[in-house]
Design a protein around this motif. Structure first.
Motif, PDB file in Angstrom:
ATOM      1  N   ASP A   1      62.939 122.043 -19.582  1.00  0.00           N
ATOM      2  CA  ASP A   1      62.778 123.419 -20.030  1.00  0.00           C
ATOM      3  C   ASP A   1      63.822 123.756 -21.088  1.00  0.00           C
ATOM      4  O   ASP A   1      64.974 123.354 -20.976  1.00  0.00           O
ATOM      5  CB  ASP A   1      63.016 124.370 -18.846  1.00  0.00           C
TER       6      ASP A   1
ATOM      7  N   GLN B   1      57.976 137.862 -21.649  1.00  0.00           N
ATOM      8  CA  GLN B   1      56.816 137.239 -21.012  1.00  0.00           C
ATOM      9  C   GLN B   1      55.627 138.206 -21.075  1.00  0.00           C
ATOM     10  O   GLN B   1      55.796 139.413 -21.179  1.00  0.00           O
ATOM     11  CB  GLN B   1      57.154 136.873 -19.564  1.00  0.00           C
TER      12      GLN B   1
ATOM     13  N   ASP C   1      67.825 130.896 -18.831  1.00  0.00           N
ATOM     14  CA  ASP C   1      67.944 131.553 -17.521  1.00  0.00           C
ATOM     15  C   ASP C   1      68.694 130.800 -16.423  1.00  0.00           C
ATOM     16  O   ASP C   1      69.320 131.442 -15.579  1.00  0.00           O
ATOM     17  CB  ASP C   1      66.566 132.023 -17.013  1.00  0.00           C
TER      18      ASP C   1
ATOM     19  N   LYS D   1      61.259 140.552 -16.943  1.00  0.00           N
ATOM     20  CA  LYS D   1      61.147 139.762 -18.178  1.00  0.00           C
ATOM     21  C   LYS D   1      59.988 140.236 -19.056  1.00  0.00           C
ATOM     22  O   LYS D   1      59.459 139.492 -19.866  1.00  0.00           O
ATOM     23  CB  LYS D   1      61.008 138.278 -17.816  1.00  0.00           C
TER      24      LYS D   1
ATOM     25  N   LYS E   1      50.728 129.603 -17.737  1.00  0.00           N
ATOM     26  CA  LYS E   1      51.561 129.755 -16.544  1.00  0.00           C
ATOM     27  C   LYS E   1      51.623 131.203 -16.103  1.00  0.00           C
ATOM     28  O   LYS E   1      51.814 132.054 -16.965  1.00  0.00           O
ATOM     29  CB  LYS E   1      52.958 129.255 -16.911  1.00  0.00           C
TER      30      LYS E   1
ATOM     31  N   ASP F   1      66.192 134.710 -19.931  1.00  0.00           N
ATOM     32  CA  ASP F   1      65.968 133.492 -20.710  1.00  0.00           C
ATOM     33  C   ASP F   1      66.648 133.541 -22.072  1.00  0.00           C
ATOM     34  O   ASP F   1      66.724 132.532 -22.775  1.00  0.00           O
ATOM     35  CB  ASP F   1      64.459 133.277 -20.931  1.00  0.00           C
TER      36      ASP F   1
ATOM     37  N   LYS G   1      52.814 132.436 -21.223  1.00  0.00           N
ATOM     38  CA  LYS G   1      53.563 132.572 -19.971  1.00  0.00           C
ATOM     39  C   LYS G   1      53.639 134.049 -19.621  1.00  0.00           C
ATOM     40  O   LYS G   1      54.109 134.864 -20.414  1.00  0.00           O
ATOM     41  CB  LYS G   1      54.957 131.978 -20.143  1.00  0.00           C
TER      42      LYS G   1
ATOM     43  N   VAL H   1      52.708 127.425 -10.122  1.00  0.00           N
ATOM     44  CA  VAL H   1      54.122 127.784  -9.981  1.00  0.00           C
ATOM     45  C   VAL H   1      54.568 127.880  -8.521  1.00  0.00           C
ATOM     46  O   VAL H   1      53.760 127.772  -7.592  1.00  0.00           O
ATOM     47  CB  VAL H   1      54.452 129.095 -10.748  1.00  0.00           C
ATOM     48  N   SER H   2      55.863 128.115  -8.386  1.00  0.00           N
ATOM     49  CA  SER H   2      56.504 128.083  -7.072  1.00  0.00           C
ATOM     50  C   SER H   2      55.839 129.001  -6.047  1.00  0.00           C
ATOM     51  O   SER H   2      55.642 128.606  -4.893  1.00  0.00           O
ATOM     52  CB  SER H   2      57.975 128.443  -7.226  1.00  0.00           C
TER      53      SER H   2
ATOM     54  N   PHE I   1      60.971 129.983  -7.309  1.00  0.00           N
ATOM     55  CA  PHE I   1      61.657 129.172  -8.331  1.00  0.00           C
ATOM     56  C   PHE I   1      63.023 129.768  -8.649  1.00  0.00           C
ATOM     57  O   PHE I   1      64.028 129.062  -8.750  1.00  0.00           O
ATOM     58  CB  PHE I   1      60.811 129.112  -9.609  1.00  0.00           C
ATOM     59  N   ARG I   2      63.063 131.077  -8.800  1.00  0.00           N
ATOM     60  CA  ARG I   2      64.330 131.724  -9.144  1.00  0.00           C
ATOM     61  C   ARG I   2      65.334 131.540  -8.009  1.00  0.00           C
ATOM     62  O   ARG I   2      66.540 131.449  -8.240  1.00  0.00           O
ATOM     63  CB  ARG I   2      64.098 133.193  -9.484  1.00  0.00           C
TER      64      ARG I   2
ATOM     65  N   TYR J   1      56.861 133.684  -9.652  1.00  0.00           N
ATOM     66  CA  TYR J   1      58.026 132.829  -9.941  1.00  0.00           C
ATOM     67  C   TYR J   1      59.146 133.009  -8.917  1.00  0.00           C
ATOM     68  O   TYR J   1      60.173 132.352  -9.011  1.00  0.00           O
ATOM     69  CB  TYR J   1      58.615 133.132 -11.331  1.00  0.00           C
TER      70      TYR J   1
ATOM     71  N   TYR K   1      54.333 121.277  -7.566  1.00  0.00           N
ATOM     72  CA  TYR K   1      55.304 120.804  -6.572  1.00  0.00           C
ATOM     73  C   TYR K   1      54.630 119.935  -5.516  1.00  0.00           C
ATOM     74  O   TYR K   1      55.300 119.362  -4.670  1.00  0.00           O
ATOM     75  CB  TYR K   1      56.015 122.008  -5.932  1.00  0.00           C
TER      76      TYR K   1
ATOM     77  N   SER L   1      60.372 127.441 -22.569  1.00  0.00           N
ATOM     78  CA  SER L   1      59.714 128.304 -21.577  1.00  0.00           C
ATOM     79  C   SER L   1      60.224 129.731 -21.695  1.00  0.00           C
ATOM     80  O   SER L   1      60.046 130.549 -20.799  1.00  0.00           O
ATOM     81  CB  SER L   1      59.985 127.786 -20.166  1.00  0.00           C
TER      82      SER L   1
HETATM   83  C1  PBG Z   1      62.437 129.678 -16.701  1.00  0.00           C
HETATM   84  C2  PBG Z   1      61.307 129.194 -15.899  1.00  0.00           C
HETATM   85  C3  PBG Z   1      60.685 129.864 -14.840  1.00  0.00           C
HETATM   86  C4  PBG Z   1      59.769 128.968 -14.318  1.00  0.00           C
HETATM   87  C5  PBG Z   1      59.836 127.793 -15.064  1.00  0.00           C
HETATM   88  N1  PBG Z   1      60.784 127.965 -16.055  1.00  0.00           N
HETATM   89  C6  PBG Z   1      60.929 131.182 -14.218  1.00  0.00           C
HETATM   90  C7  PBG Z   1      60.965 132.376 -15.035  1.00  0.00           C
HETATM   91  O1  PBG Z   1      60.516 132.437 -16.180  1.00  0.00           O
HETATM   92  O2  PBG Z   1      61.511 133.356 -14.517  1.00  0.00           O
HETATM   93  C8  PBG Z   1      58.908 129.247 -13.125  1.00  0.00           C
HETATM   94  C9  PBG Z   1      58.416 128.069 -12.394  1.00  0.00           C
HETATM   95  C10 PBG Z   1      57.911 128.349 -11.044  1.00  0.00           C
HETATM   96  O3  PBG Z   1      57.847 129.497 -10.559  1.00  0.00           O
HETATM   97  O4  PBG Z   1      57.543 127.362 -10.388  1.00  0.00           O
HETATM   98  N2  PBG Z   1      62.190 130.119 -17.975  1.00  0.00           N
END
Ligand code: PBG
Length: 330
Positions: free
Chosen positions: A125, A229, A129, A225, A256, A137, A202, A281-282, A211-212, A208, A320, A172
């Protein structure tokens, strides 16, 4: 579409009567070649640390990376994506750690390239962030995210990752104009072969969340964001984003999140001749995984969810689940 014939001489169930005929008429196929595995790395030694919001996903210290990379290589997963959990002491307003050549991502790239050569691709990436104390970011000034100043840092971050041996640079961050500038900088430094996978469409998404948590930016994030985004009400705008990034030199584009945005994947596929990737995503992962763990849904839901991306037209999927299902697919 013209339908010839009519019930009772036309019976669509005939083609579904047995497993062999269902396989014969199957329209889409999911293989290990379609999978990209995200991996979280963390400082320290001998660590394989679980992540509360993502059951079955771990953070690995660099020395333990082979645990997961060995498995990815053996099951022929083509590409891994490296994400760092950065110690909060290393974060500041400018995300300086992004440009440290001994940061976690750089060390991970070096180890993987040294040990596995070209047996597996590495994607990283490009965004600040994981490194900023405000969790954004880009650079934050008086409540605003600065575009051009951020892009200047992203260029440096991309060059650093390319120098370390990263194969696929994946911005990203959603800043305007970064793909063109990164491409130009890479070419100037003789990194013509380094690919750019743009997170072109995105969306500002609640999915997300885990992930965070995994990269340790959850509690830091100030606000949201939404100024960079995309608004999840929009689809036309996604096509503009994609068109621009292609023009600027993206080799591949990403949509995404994944499942709530299948319509976007489909229209990108219909409108452009470029590989389009999906990111499951997560939040999507954890919902499905928790559902399986609690026996609300069964494990087949994984393949079903991934096949939806193939149907929509995705060439590959960041998921994942990649390491968990690779062997079943082979
Ligand atoms: C960071 C980034 C994010 C993800 C991938 N790269 C989170 C965001 O933009 O806040 C999310 C991936 C996920 O949720 O699996 N720029």
């Amino acid at each position: 579409m013209i339908i010839t014939g009519k019930y009772p001489n036309l019976r669509l169930r005939r083609n579904r009567k047995s497993d062999w005929t269902r396989r014969l008429v199957q329209e889409n196929n999911l293989s290990v070649n379609d999978l990209i595995l995200p991996i979280f790395v963390i400082d320290g030694k001998n660590k394989k640390e679980s992540i509360k919001t993502m059951p079955g996903v771990y953070r690995y210290s660099i020395d333990k990376l082979p645990l997961i990379i060995d498995r990815a290589v053996k099951s022929k997963i083509p590409l891994v994506a490296i994400f760092p959990y950065t110690n909060s002491k290393l974060k500041n307003n400018f995300g300086h750690e992004a440009l440290n050549e001994s940061n976690l991502v750089c060390r991970a790239i070096r180890l993987i390239k040294k040990k596995y050569k070209n047996k597996i691709g590495i994607m990283c990436d490009v965004a600040l962030d994981p490194y900023t104390s405000h969790g954004h970011d880009g650079l934050l000034s008086k409540g605003k995210i600065l575009n051009d100043e951020t892009v200047n840092i992203l260029i440096k971050q991309s060059l650093l990752q390319a120098e370390m041996g990263c194969d696929v640079i994946a911005p990203s961050d959603m800043m305007d104009g970064r793909i063109g500038k990164i491409r130009k900088a890479l070419d100037k430094k003789n990194f013509q072969d380094v690919q750019i996978l743009s997170y072109a469409a995105k969306y500002a998404s609640s999915f997300y969340g885990p992930f965070r948590d995994a990269v340790g930016s959850k509690n830091l994030l100030k606000g949201d964001k939404k100024t960079y985004q995309m608004d999840f009400s929009n689809n036309q705008e996604a096509l503009r984003e994609i068109a621009l990034d292609i023009k600027e030199g993206a080799d591949m584009v990403m949509v995404k999140p994944g499942m709530p945005y299948l319509d976007i994947i489909k229209s990108v596929k219909e409108n452009f001749k470029i590989p389009v990737f999906a990111y499951q995503v997560s939040g999507e992962y954890s919902l499905i995984k928790n559902g399986i763990n609690k026996k609300i849904i069964n494990e087949n839901s994984i393949i079903e969810s991934l096949m939806s991306f193939k149907r929509a037209g995705a060439s590959a999927i960041v998921t994942y689940f990649a390491d968990k299902i690779a062997n079943t697919l082979r």
